[in-house]
Enzyme design. Sequence first.
Site, PDB file in Angstrom:
ATOM      1  N   GLY A  53       0.786  -1.153  -0.030  1.00  9.18           N
ATOM      2  CA  GLY A  53      -0.048   0.161  -0.036  1.00  9.18           C
ATOM      3  C   GLY A  53       0.798   1.114   0.089  1.00  9.18           C
ATOM      4  O   GLY A  53       2.022   1.289   0.579  1.00  9.18           O
ATOM      5  N   ALA A  54       0.336   2.418  -1.003  1.00  7.56           N
ATOM      6  CA  ALA A  54       1.410   3.191  -1.154  1.00  7.56           C
ATOM      7  C   ALA A  54       2.066   3.885   0.134  1.00  7.56           C
ATOM      8  O   ALA A  54       3.136   4.139   0.506  1.00  7.56           O
ATOM      9  CB  ALA A  54       0.929   4.212  -2.143  1.00  7.56           C
ATOM     10  N   ASP A 241      -1.777   4.614  -6.352  1.00  9.33           N
ATOM     11  CA  ASP A 241      -0.146   4.583  -6.139  1.00  9.33           C
ATOM     12  C   ASP A 241       0.737   5.750  -6.745  1.00  9.33           C
ATOM     13  O   ASP A 241       1.626   6.121  -6.380  1.00  9.33           O
ATOM     14  CB  ASP A 241       0.405   3.300  -6.846  1.00  9.33           C
ATOM     15  N   LYS A 252      -4.006  -0.231  -8.329  1.00  7.57           N
ATOM     16  CA  LYS A 252      -4.071  -1.618  -8.319  1.00  7.57           C
ATOM     17  C   LYS A 252      -4.547  -2.239  -9.635  1.00  7.57           C
ATOM     18  O   LYS A 252      -5.788  -1.636 -10.116  1.00  7.57           O
ATOM     19  CB  LYS A 252      -4.350  -2.416  -7.116  1.00  7.57           C
TER      20      LYS A 252
HETATM   21  O1  MRU Z   1       0.360  -4.094  -4.700  1.00  2.71           O
HETATM   22  P1  MRU Z   1       0.095  -3.339  -3.577  1.00  2.71           P
HETATM   23  O2  MRU Z   1      -1.028  -4.189  -2.407  1.00  2.71           O
HETATM   24  O3  MRU Z   1       1.027  -2.470  -2.871  1.00  2.71           O
HETATM   25  O4  MRU Z   1      -1.109  -2.103  -4.074  1.00  2.71           O
HETATM   26  C1  MRU Z   1      -1.636  -1.365  -3.250  1.00  2.71           C
HETATM   27  C2  MRU Z   1      -2.864  -0.436  -4.014  1.00  2.71           C
HETATM   28  O5  MRU Z   1      -2.972  -0.575  -5.171  1.00  2.71           O
HETATM   29  C3  MRU Z   1      -3.522   0.433  -3.141  1.00  2.71           C
HETATM   30  O6  MRU Z   1      -4.797   0.746  -3.920  1.00  2.71           O
HETATM   31  C4  MRU Z   1      -2.772   1.726  -3.242  1.00  2.71           C
HETATM   32  O7  MRU Z   1      -1.319   1.803  -2.790  1.00  2.71           O
HETATM   33  C5  MRU Z   1      -3.351   2.760  -2.316  1.00  2.71           C
HETATM   34  S1  MRU Z   1      -3.357   2.599  -0.759  1.00  2.71           S
HETATM   35  C6  MRU Z   1      -3.646   3.784   0.298  1.00  2.71           C
END
Ligand code: MRU
Length: 348
Positions: A53-54, A241, A252
């Site tokens: 998660g970012a 992200d 995602k």
């Molecule tokens: O591959 P991940 O689980 O790190 O992907 C996360 C996402 O795509 C989230 O939607 C994004 O990071 C936003 S988190 C607040």
Amino acid sequence: MKNITDFETVGLNADNSALVIIDQTKLPNEIEFLSLSSQPEIWTAINTLQVRGAPAIGVAAAIGVYLAAKSIDTADYNTFRARFAEAKRYLASSRPTAVNLFWALDRMEKTVTPNRPVSEIKQALLNEALAIKNEDISVCKAIGEHGLNLINDGDGILTHCNAGQLAAVSYGTALAPVYAARERGYKLKVFADETRPLLQGARLTAFELSARGIDTTLICDNMASQVMKNGWIQAVFTGCDRVAANGDVCNKIGTSGVAILAKHYGVPFYVCAPTSTIDISTAVGGDIPIEERDPREVTDMWYEKRMAPEGINVYNPAFDVTPGDLVTAIITEHGIIKPPYGEKLINN
Ligand code: MRU
């Protein structure tokens, strides 16, 4: 079982010697904490999504590079700076897409300034890592309060991936308005896309929402059209992200499909992103590097035995880009930004 709402997803231990994370690869079956102090351990935790998660990746990297700096054994500024840069480069190579990783590492590097003892720089790096972590909490809370203005009691909300507490230190981004609504006594119905191939929706979003007693329904990704057609969804909230300068948003894999469906069914599509996720140095979404991951995440990972023929070609991008014109609004800690985005994102 311990309740997930009692914990922060990512932090520093009491004597400032280790990054502490909830191992997200073990959820929802086990809540296991990891204390990581070596750089390869921290790199691997980010790369394998033990922390993901970012915003959470950004905080983990900030704490990680502080730990690297702390262990640099020199009083010479130039030697320290060179070794810090090496540690920063290493952590920056852990994942390519979420800009919060690079934002946090750059912010940490700005603390490394000459004409003071190295010991003082190390203390400043500790303060900065903790500031990044603590700001994440207040920023997500603010996103929740702004996003609440877009929700009505009784609404059905669709979300994709996990952009909740487990994607940040607490609260999260896309789920922050849901949590703010719950604090006000709203009764929402949240639909969580399972989010192939790594199931962040099924394993993480469904887990943290139900831990808070929120009415949650898990759907496979290919059911989103059906629930919108049924009239069950009044708004989509996703995280992000990286937001490009023109308002294209990268999130995602599968998010762009949800946005296209939302447009078709006349459902507003909201993206929640702290300003640390806005990357004005990336002009358009097409310039955002998209991570491609191991094909076994698609063919093998969740099955007792392989579920695809040996040797089959697999394309496994972890993210996609939703064009800004499909995004009804971007919600940051400062407020709600509506199109046209360009200038408004730059000045946010
Ligand atoms: O591959 P991940 O689980 O790190 O992907 C996360 C996402 O795509 C989230 O939607 C994004 O990071 C936003 S988190 C607040």
